[in-house]
Scaffold this motif. Structure first.
Motif, mmCIF file in Angstrom:
data_model
loop_
_atom_site.group_PDB
_atom_site.id
_atom_site.type_symbol
_atom_site.label_atom_id
_atom_site.label_comp_id
_atom_site.label_asym_id
_atom_site.label_seq_id
_atom_site.Cartn_x
_atom_site.Cartn_y
_atom_site.Cartn_z
ATOM 1 N N PHE A 1 0.684 -1.415 -0.013
ATOM 2 C CA PHE A 1 -0.280 -0.269 0.164
ATOM 3 C C PHE A 1 0.709 1.572 0.067
ATOM 4 O O PHE A 1 1.834 1.254 0.405
ATOM 5 N N PHE A 2 0.452 2.387 -0.022
ATOM 6 C CA PHE A 2 0.808 3.756 -0.427
ATOM 7 C C PHE A 2 1.426 3.714 0.967
ATOM 8 O O PHE A 2 0.702 3.874 2.588
ATOM 9 N N GLN A 3 1.979 4.145 1.579
ATOM 10 C CA GLN A 3 2.698 4.687 2.455
ATOM 11 C C GLN A 3 4.218 5.879 2.528
ATOM 12 O O GLN A 3 4.477 6.331 2.173
ATOM 13 N N THR A 4 3.513 7.223 3.512
ATOM 14 C CA THR A 4 4.134 7.982 3.507
ATOM 15 C C THR A 4 5.797 8.151 4.122
ATOM 16 O O THR A 4 6.053 6.950 4.568
ATOM 17 N N THR A 5 6.627 8.543 3.424
ATOM 18 C CA THR A 5 7.938 8.859 4.395
ATOM 19 C C THR A 5 7.843 8.926 5.591
ATOM 20 O O THR A 5 8.997 8.065 6.037
ATOM 21 N N THR A 6 7.228 9.507 6.622
ATOM 22 C CA THR A 6 7.281 9.584 8.068
ATOM 23 C C THR A 6 6.844 8.629 8.297
ATOM 24 O O THR A 6 7.455 8.073 9.149
ATOM 25 N N PHE A 7 5.350 7.796 7.325
ATOM 26 C CA PHE A 7 5.408 6.268 7.963
ATOM 27 C C PHE A 7 6.852 5.614 8.193
ATOM 28 O O PHE A 7 6.848 4.341 9.082
ATOM 29 N N ILE A 8 7.467 5.634 6.721
ATOM 30 C CA ILE A 8 8.140 4.134 6.412
ATOM 31 C C ILE A 8 9.485 4.245 8.022
ATOM 32 O O ILE A 8 9.949 3.940 7.921
ATOM 33 N N THR A 9 9.832 6.678 7.786
ATOM 34 C CA THR A 9 11.145 6.345 8.497
ATOM 35 C C THR A 9 10.334 5.752 10.198
ATOM 36 O O THR A 9 11.771 5.472 11.119
ATOM 37 N N GLU A 10 9.337 6.111 10.424
ATOM 38 C CA GLU A 10 8.815 5.843 11.946
ATOM 39 C C GLU A 10 8.635 4.306 12.280
ATOM 40 O O GLU A 10 9.674 3.456 13.241
ATOM 41 N N ALA A 11 8.435 3.326 10.986
ATOM 42 C CA ALA A 11 8.481 1.606 11.171
ATOM 43 C C ALA A 11 10.419 1.464 11.194
ATOM 44 O O ALA A 11 9.685 0.312 11.768
ATOM 45 N N ALA A 12 10.630 2.241 9.797
ATOM 46 C CA ALA A 12 12.187 1.992 10.326
ATOM 47 C C ALA A 12 12.170 2.329 11.917
ATOM 48 O O ALA A 12 13.207 0.859 12.457
ATOM 49 N N ARG A 13 12.888 3.245 12.464
ATOM 50 C CA ARG A 13 13.053 3.573 13.646
ATOM 51 C C ARG A 13 12.909 2.232 14.785
ATOM 52 O O ARG A 13 13.399 2.148 15.751
ATOM 53 N N LYS A 14 11.478 2.331 14.738
ATOM 54 C CA LYS A 14 10.448 1.399 15.872
ATOM 55 C C LYS A 14 11.311 -0.558 15.636
ATOM 56 O O LYS A 14 11.111 -0.452 16.988
ATOM 57 N N ALA A 15 11.640 -0.555 14.478
ATOM 58 C CA ALA A 15 12.111 -1.739 14.027
ATOM 59 C C ALA A 15 13.396 -1.995 14.848
ATOM 60 O O ALA A 15 13.994 -3.012 15.138
ATOM 61 N N SER A 16 14.593 -1.198 14.211
ATOM 62 C CA SER A 16 15.286 -0.747 15.133
ATOM 63 C C SER A 16 15.391 -0.983 17.035
ATOM 64 O O SER A 16 16.081 -1.596 17.126
ATOM 65 N N LYS A 17 14.728 -0.353 16.695
ATOM 66 C CA LYS A 17 14.838 -0.241 18.491
ATOM 67 C C LYS A 17 14.166 -1.174 19.020
ATOM 68 O O LYS A 17 14.728 -1.585 20.241
ATOM 69 N N SER A 18 12.884 -1.831 18.714
ATOM 70 C CA SER A 18 12.761 -3.039 19.316
ATOM 71 C C SER A 18 13.406 -4.301 19.560
ATOM 72 O O SER A 18 13.261 -5.579 20.371
ATOM 73 N N LYS A 19 14.534 -3.972 18.793
ATOM 74 C CA LYS A 19 15.747 -5.145 19.049
ATOM 75 C C LYS A 19 16.814 -5.243 20.482
ATOM 76 O O LYS A 19 17.440 -5.667 20.828
ATOM 77 N N ASN A 20 16.236 -3.922 21.289
ATOM 78 C CA ASN A 20 17.019 -3.579 22.494
ATOM 79 C C ASN A 20 16.884 -4.549 23.259
ATOM 80 O O ASN A 20 15.450 -4.457 23.347
ATOM 81 N N ASN A 21 17.373 -4.484 24.330
ATOM 82 C CA ASN A 21 17.107 -5.689 25.492
ATOM 83 C C ASN A 21 17.013 -4.442 27.045
ATOM 84 O O ASN A 21 17.160 -5.122 28.238
ATOM 85 N N HIS A 22 17.023 -3.728 26.995
ATOM 86 C CA HIS A 22 17.164 -2.612 28.027
ATOM 87 C C HIS A 22 15.592 -2.597 28.884
ATOM 88 O O HIS A 22 14.541 -3.030 28.843
ATOM 89 N N GLY A 23 15.832 -3.789 30.175
ATOM 90 C CA GLY A 23 14.904 -3.803 31.282
ATOM 91 C C GLY A 23 14.451 -5.022 31.153
ATOM 92 O O GLY A 23 13.829 -5.322 31.195
ATOM 93 N N ASP A 24 15.740 -5.446 30.328
ATOM 94 C CA ASP A 24 14.997 -7.652 30.121
ATOM 95 C C ASP A 24 13.954 -7.451 30.113
ATOM 96 O O ASP A 24 12.964 -8.098 31.035
ATOM 97 N N PRO A 25 13.415 -7.418 28.820
ATOM 98 C CA PRO A 25 11.892 -7.474 28.088
ATOM 99 C C PRO A 25 11.458 -9.020 28.492
ATOM 100 O O PRO A 25 12.411 -9.820 27.887
ATOM 101 N N ILE A 26 10.296 -8.890 28.390
ATOM 102 C CA ILE A 26 9.703 -10.250 28.555
ATOM 103 C C ILE A 26 8.941 -9.753 27.305
ATOM 104 O O ILE A 26 7.889 -8.907 27.468
ATOM 105 N N LYS A 27 9.019 -10.873 26.556
ATOM 106 C CA LYS A 27 8.585 -10.604 24.835
ATOM 107 C C LYS A 27 7.251 -11.768 24.806
ATOM 108 O O LYS A 27 7.142 -12.242 25.192
#
Length: 392
Positions: free
Chosen positions: A10-36
């Motif tokens: 689907f059509f996605q704005t540049t802002t949406f794509i940038t934000e999705a990439a940021r969250k995907a990158s940040k999701s890999k952190n282990n701060h706070g001993d995440p329980i997924k």
């Protein structure tokens, strides 16, 4: 004909794509001993029988009892087909209650996981639940987006009272600890109480007070200024908590958390500014900290006495929806990123976390400077080429 649900189709704005990439990158952190977990988490509650476990309410319609040390689910409570917004446990009957988008309150035996009674009367989402015992009678209180608070007899399921006063949805409920019997004002003493004072808050920005007994309920209201609703925020209030002094802490969508002083007729004593909606607040009396969570994904630690921001825990990559403070100066945060994270509020651990964050930030700055020193802009490269040609 099949239809794709892949966002990439689907059509996605540049802002949406940038934000999705940021969250995907940040999701890999282990701060706070995440329980997924598998679903967005909308609420969290302490386990009164075990400091190493918490209960979480999920958008998938289930409640989990999670072991913090191992991350395992030690109990699963199912039945609802809609998101669960709020949790509480009875002080004496080992019953777990959950408010639901289906306009009802579900209940289970916390020990056997057996489904118990379902409480139905609200005309909109149930947003807050709390359970007390007065004169040996267990009473469940539920706040709803329909702007009412309903009191229930837990044993019979009977609807005892409907409290009206709020003009918009009720989002938070808390018992005034100074209305409890005994010198310690403990929740365990509720069974001995003749009456308690309930505080409620919600989308109309008002905080109201109610006197609750085992047989009656009424709003604290009258002609005196001290009896009128408390108004301290510009818009909706998502959470209200008392500290040991009996002062009230609030979390609001007006981008602030506040301490309202009991001795000064609930005037604002401390204000903690945020960049976005504040979703929850807890007070660590042992360390003198106030912890808040915000729609901007961060967990902030403030000095209670001065109101100064001491440290920000970054780990969640979606809006943080709730907090619970556990013994041993541990705070647990939950988020719609489907993770449970835990943070130490002990001074040595906070000092270490603050220094590590500072070192990381300085490292980023140095890295950027190094890149700047080693790279030329397109315009600078063109100028350099021209100079080289002239020298030839």
């Amino acid at each position: 004909m099949s239809r794709s649900t892949d966002p990439g189709h689907f059509f996605q704005t540049t802002t949406f794509i940038t934000e999705a990439a940021r969250k995907a990158s940040k999701s890999k952190n282990n701060h706070g001993d995440p329980i997924k977990l598998a679903s967005k988490i909308l609420a969290v509650a302490a386990d009164p029988e075990n400091d190493g476990r918490v209960y979480v309410a999920e958008a998938a319609g289930t409640v989990r009892r999670v072991v913090l040390e191992t991350g395992e689910t030690s109990a699963l409570y199912s039945g609802p087909m809609a998101p669960l917004t709020s949790l509480c446990l009875s002080p004496s009957s080992h019953t777990l209650f959950a408010g639901c988008w289906d306009k009802s309150i579900w209940s289970w035996s916390s020990r056997t996981r057996k489904p118990l009674r379902k409480y139905i009367a609200h005309s909109d989402f149930v947003k807050a639940v709390i359970c007390v015992s007065l004169n040996g009678k267990e009473i469940l209180m539920s706040g709803s987006a329909d702007a009412t608070i309903i009191l229930w007899d837990v044993a019979t399921g009977e609807k005892l009272h409907i409290l009206k006063g709020h003009t918009r949805g009720v989002l938070a409920l808390v018992i005034d600890p100074l209305s409890l019997p005994g010198p310690g004002q403990r929740m365990e003493d509720l069974g001995k109480a003749e009456n308690v004072t309930l505080f409620s808050a919600g989308s109309d920005r008002e905080i109201r007070r109610w006197t609750i007994t085992s047989s009656d309920a009424s709003q604290v209201s009258g002609t005196e200024e001290s009896d009128s609703p408390i108004i301290a925020h510009e818009t909706s209030i998502d959470a209200i908590r008392f500290d040991n002094d009996g002062d009230l802490w609030t979390a609001s969508a007006d981008k602030s958390a506040k301490c309202l002083s009991r001795s000064r007729n609930w005037e604002t004593d401390t204000e903690l500014p945020h960049p976005d909606f504040v979703r929850d607040v807890v007070v660590d009396e042992e360390g003198g900290w106030v912890v808040t969570v915000c729609r901007d994904e961060e967990v902030r630690v403030w000095e209670k006495g001065s109101g100064k921001l001491y440290h920000t825990f970054s780990g969640h990559f979606e809006e943080v929806t709730g907090l619970v403070l556990l013994p041993g100066q541990k705070v647990v945060s939950v988020s719609i990123d489907a993770t449970v994270r835990q943070w130490s509020l002990k001074t040595p651990d906070l000092v270490k976390a603050k220094q590590e964050a500072k070192d990381k930030e300085e490292g980023k700055v140095e890295e950027v400077e190094e890149k700047k020193e080693g790279l030329l802009t397109e315009e600078e490269e063109r100028e350099l080429a021209e100079l080289m040609e002239e020298s030839d």
